[in-house]
Motif scaffolding. Structure first.
Motif, PDB file in Angstrom:
ATOM      1  N   LYS A  81       0.836  -1.200   0.000  1.00 43.73           N
ATOM      2  CA  LYS A  81       0.000   0.000   0.000  1.00 43.73           C
ATOM      3  C   LYS A  81       0.872   1.251   0.000  1.00 43.73           C
ATOM      4  CE  LYS A  81      -0.498   0.063   5.060  1.00 43.73           C
ATOM      5  NZ  LYS A  81      -1.457   0.031   6.188  1.00 43.73           N
ATOM      6  N   ASN A  82       0.251   2.387  -0.249  1.00 45.55           N
ATOM      7  CA  ASN A  82       0.982   3.655  -0.267  1.00 45.55           C
ATOM      8  C   ASN A  82       1.334   4.098   1.148  1.00 45.55           C
ATOM      9  OD1 ASN A  82      -0.805   3.632  -2.824  1.00 45.55           O
ATOM     10  ND2 ASN A  82       0.724   5.196  -3.247  1.00 45.55           N
ATOM     11  N   ALA A  83       2.461   4.815   1.250  1.00 42.66           N
ATOM     12  CA  ALA A  83       2.903   5.314   2.550  1.00 42.66           C
ATOM     13  C   ALA A  83       2.020   6.475   2.996  1.00 42.66           C
ATOM     14  CB  ALA A  83       4.357   5.779   2.450  1.00 42.66           C
ATOM     15  N   ALA A  84       2.053   6.718   4.294  1.00 45.52           N
ATOM     16  CA  ALA A  84       1.393   7.898   4.835  1.00 45.52           C
ATOM     17  C   ALA A  84       2.279   9.116   4.579  1.00 45.52           C
ATOM     18  CB  ALA A  84       1.138   7.724   6.327  1.00 45.52           C
ATOM     19  N   GLU A  85       1.660  10.248   4.292  1.00 40.94           N
ATOM     20  CA  GLU A  85       2.412  11.477   4.017  1.00 40.94           C
ATOM     21  C   GLU A  85       3.278  11.851   5.223  1.00 40.94           C
ATOM     22  OE1 GLU A  85       3.756  14.445   1.619  1.00 40.94           O
ATOM     23  OE2 GLU A  85       2.156  13.047   1.013  1.00 40.94           O
ATOM     24  N   GLY A  86       4.600  12.001   4.966  1.00 37.99           N
ATOM     25  CA  GLY A  86       5.516  12.405   6.021  1.00 37.99           C
ATOM     26  C   GLY A  86       5.993  11.285   6.923  1.00 37.99           C
ATOM     27  N   ALA A  87       5.598  10.054   6.631  1.00 32.98           N
ATOM     28  CA  ALA A  87       6.016   8.925   7.474  1.00 32.98           C
ATOM     29  C   ALA A  87       7.529   8.747   7.428  1.00 32.98           C
ATOM     30  CB  ALA A  87       5.316   7.650   7.015  1.00 32.98           C
ATOM     31  N   LYS A  88       8.110   8.362   8.548  1.00 29.29           N
ATOM     32  CA  LYS A  88       9.545   8.100   8.633  1.00 29.29           C
ATOM     33  C   LYS A  88       9.782   6.594   8.516  1.00 29.29           C
ATOM     34  CE  LYS A  88      10.466  12.460   9.632  1.00 29.29           C
ATOM     35  NZ  LYS A  88      11.195  13.349   8.709  1.00 29.29           N
ATOM     36  N   PHE A  89      10.829   6.240   7.793  1.00 24.41           N
ATOM     37  CA  PHE A  89      11.137   4.813   7.627  1.00 24.41           C
ATOM     38  C   PHE A  89      12.644   4.633   7.538  1.00 24.41           C
ATOM     39  CE2 PHE A  89      11.729   0.984   4.945  1.00 24.41           C
ATOM     40  CZ  PHE A  89      11.080   0.060   5.765  1.00 24.41           C
ATOM     41  N   THR A  90      13.174   3.688   8.306  1.00 21.68           N
ATOM     42  CA  THR A  90      14.612   3.427   8.315  1.00 21.68           C
ATOM     43  C   THR A  90      14.912   2.212   7.442  1.00 21.68           C
ATOM     44  OG1 THR A  90      14.794   4.313  10.559  1.00 21.68           O
ATOM     45  CG2 THR A  90      16.623   2.963   9.755  1.00 21.68           C
ATOM     46  N   THR A  91      15.723   2.416   6.418  1.00 18.15           N
ATOM     47  CA  THR A  91      16.053   1.353   5.472  1.00 18.15           C
ATOM     48  C   THR A  91      17.220   0.499   5.981  1.00 18.15           C
ATOM     49  OG1 THR A  91      17.246   3.102   4.287  1.00 18.15           O
ATOM     50  CG2 THR A  91      15.139   2.413   3.385  1.00 18.15           C
ATOM     51  N   ARG A  96      14.438   7.794   6.371  1.00 23.01           N
ATOM     52  CA  ARG A  96      13.986   8.503   5.177  1.00 23.01           C
ATOM     53  C   ARG A  96      12.525   8.925   5.342  1.00 23.01           C
ATOM     54  NH1 ARG A  96      18.174   7.391   1.639  1.00 23.01           N
ATOM     55  NH2 ARG A  96      19.431   5.613   2.292  1.00 23.01           N
ATOM     56  N   THR A  97      12.182  10.033   4.702  1.00 15.39           N
ATOM     57  CA  THR A  97      10.833  10.566   4.795  1.00 15.39           C
ATOM     58  C   THR A  97      10.033  10.150   3.561  1.00 15.39           C
ATOM     59  OG1 THR A  97      11.643  12.467   6.044  1.00 15.39           O
ATOM     60  CG2 THR A  97       9.451  12.646   5.062  1.00 15.39           C
ATOM     61  N   MET A  98       8.883   9.532   3.792  1.00  9.67           N
ATOM     62  CA  MET A  98       8.029   9.050   2.716  1.00  9.67           C
ATOM     63  C   MET A  98       6.952  10.097   2.383  1.00  9.67           C
ATOM     64  SD  MET A  98       9.340   6.061   2.257  1.00  9.67           S
ATOM     65  CE  MET A  98      10.929   6.587   2.908  1.00  9.67           C
ATOM     66  N   ASP A  99       6.338   9.925   1.217  1.00 10.89           N
ATOM     67  CA  ASP A  99       5.112  10.664   0.922  1.00 10.89           C
ATOM     68  C   ASP A  99       4.085   9.676   0.396  1.00 10.89           C
ATOM     69  OD1 ASP A  99       5.347  10.357  -1.932  1.00 10.89           O
ATOM     70  OD2 ASP A  99       6.757  12.018  -1.978  1.00 10.89           O
TER      71      ASP A  99
END
Length: 425
Positions: A296-306, A312-315
């Motif tokens: 599914k699509n990320a939430a706007e502004g969600a943070k995720f560590t690769t 990293r900041t998602m949109d």
């Protein structure tokens, strides 16, 4: 795009040509070759030897005298290598042979010729090698010590060519492939072109059916929320995982592709990505909440560590791979730090999917991360290739004794892409 010429010749058995002949013909047929590199350049007369005995040098504290079996005879070699032991197998350069450079990793144009002579008054009839002297490094040979000889596996055949055993008797060919020929961003695609170019038979790997009597649907549930951005998602489960080094033949092929061998599971995913041009990912099933995968699509502004440890900041336009509670990967780009495979893994989910190329390219730019996987996805892969690659990976798992494949596969493919028939004279 680079390929191992030996690998190509394995898929086109009748192909008998020099690297130059191969380059010229492939370029004229449309697969433009930029150049090639002989991996065994400046290497000569290097065999596998076994140290039979060691004694101290009478006039040098840091030198020892070794009797080394090279298959046809036993020769004496004086060395200062700190890791030499009785019984170890090592690459040995014979009198008159050549190595590519020094043990510090420096390369010498034309190589360094090795001649028999005396070291502090004791006769030495060759030289035992570090991996750097063979023109490579510890990135490609992770088991090589920082300072010392490269110790070969116990089953290395004494007397045979060390160059061949280590896969250095190969040529790496570099191509300039245009983005509309996504099929040629794979070993199988280039081999198919080579077969057509030279009029030889193309013999792809035969993928046999794998899997026990269990049902994969008892292990994992998959749902795709946006089938435009993820046209196909396939998955299989492997249990009783046994992490170990991959076999030497696989390591040789990966090194020729410029990929560092890690372990059997990681190497299988990298191998299939090179062979089929289909990126894959593996997850520890026990770390997936609810034993679910939700695309599914990320939430706007969600943070995720690769996996590389970067936050990293998602949109909302970035597609994510999630479990029942959280995101575990950026689709088509990189997995999350929270999904890192450890040596304690027992049950694993193998994923092969097809994501929208334009979205992957834009997402990669937005999150500031470009990977081998995203580089392939952004060109627009064929979704019909995903299941073949997944089954190939599971076949390799069983052949290498890396685990037990669970029967069946999850295949979310709502809008099947049918083959296009093109009329021509």
């Amino acid at each position: 795009m680079n390929t191992s010429l030996k690998w190509i010749k394995d898929l086109v058995p009748g192909l008998d040509c020099t690297p130059q002949e191969y380059m010229d013909a492939m370029t004229l047929s449309g697969s433009k070759v930029e150049g090639y590199e002989n991996m065994d350049e400046d290497l000569d007369k290097i065999v596998i030897g076994q140290v039979k005995s060691i004694e101290k040098h009478p006039d040098a504290d840091k030198l020892v005298i070794c009797q080394v079996d090279i298959g046809t005879e036993t020769i004496q070699i004086v060395t200062g290598a700190p890791n030499v032991t009785e019984g170890c197998k090592v690459p040995v350069v014979l009198d008159g042979g050549k190595v590519a450079g020094g043990h510090d990793g420096s390369k010498t144009e034309g190589g360094i010729k090795i001649k028999k002579g005396k070291l502090r008054g004791v006769e030495s009839n060759g030289m035992m090698c570090s991996i750097e002297e063979l023109g490579s490094n510890r990135d490609m040979f992770p088991l090589a010590p920082e300072n010392g000889l490269y110790i070969l596996p116990e089953d290395a055949p004494v007397g045979e060519s060390a160059i061949s055993y280590l896969g250095l008797d190969d040529t790496v060919v570099e191509y300039e492939i245009t983005s509309n020929r996504v099929d040629c961003f794979s070993i199988l695609g280039i081999a198919r072109e080579a077969a057509a170019t030279f009029g030889k038979e193309f013999v792809p790997p035969v993928v046999t059916e794998t899997g026990n009597n269990e049902d994969v649907n008892d292990y994992i549930k998959v749902s795709v929320k946006d089938d435009k951005l993820c046209s196909r998602y396939t998955a299989r489960v492997v249990k009783n995982i046994r992490i170990a080094p991959s076999p030497e033949w696989m390591q040789c092929r990966l090194r020729a592709q410029g990929i560092r061998p890690i372990n059997n599971i990681v190497d299988i995913t990298n191998y299939v990505m090179e062979e089929y041009g289909q990126p894959m990912h593996a997850y520890d099933l026990d770390t997936l909440a609810g034993h679910q995968i939700v695309v599914k699509n990320a939430a706007e502004g969600a943070k995720f560590t690769t996996l590389d440890g970067q936050e990293r900041t998602m949109d909302q336009d970035v597609l994510m791979i999630c479990d029942g509670e959280k995101a575990v990967g950026i689709a088509g780009i990189m997995g999350g730090e929270n999904s890192m495979i450890t040596d304690d893994v027992t049950t694993m989910l193998f994923e092969a999917a097809c994501f929208d190329g334009v979205n992957i390219r834009k997402s990669s730019k937005r999150v500031g991360l470009r990977t081998d996987a995203s580089g392939k996805f952004e060109k627009g892969l064929d979704p019909n290739n995903a299941m073949d690659a997944l089954n190939r990976a599971c076949q390799l798992v069983e052949e290498m004794g890396a685990g037990e494949v669970v029967g069946g596969a999850v295949d979310v493919y709502s809008k099947k892409k049918e083959p296009v028939r093109v009329p021509f004279d």
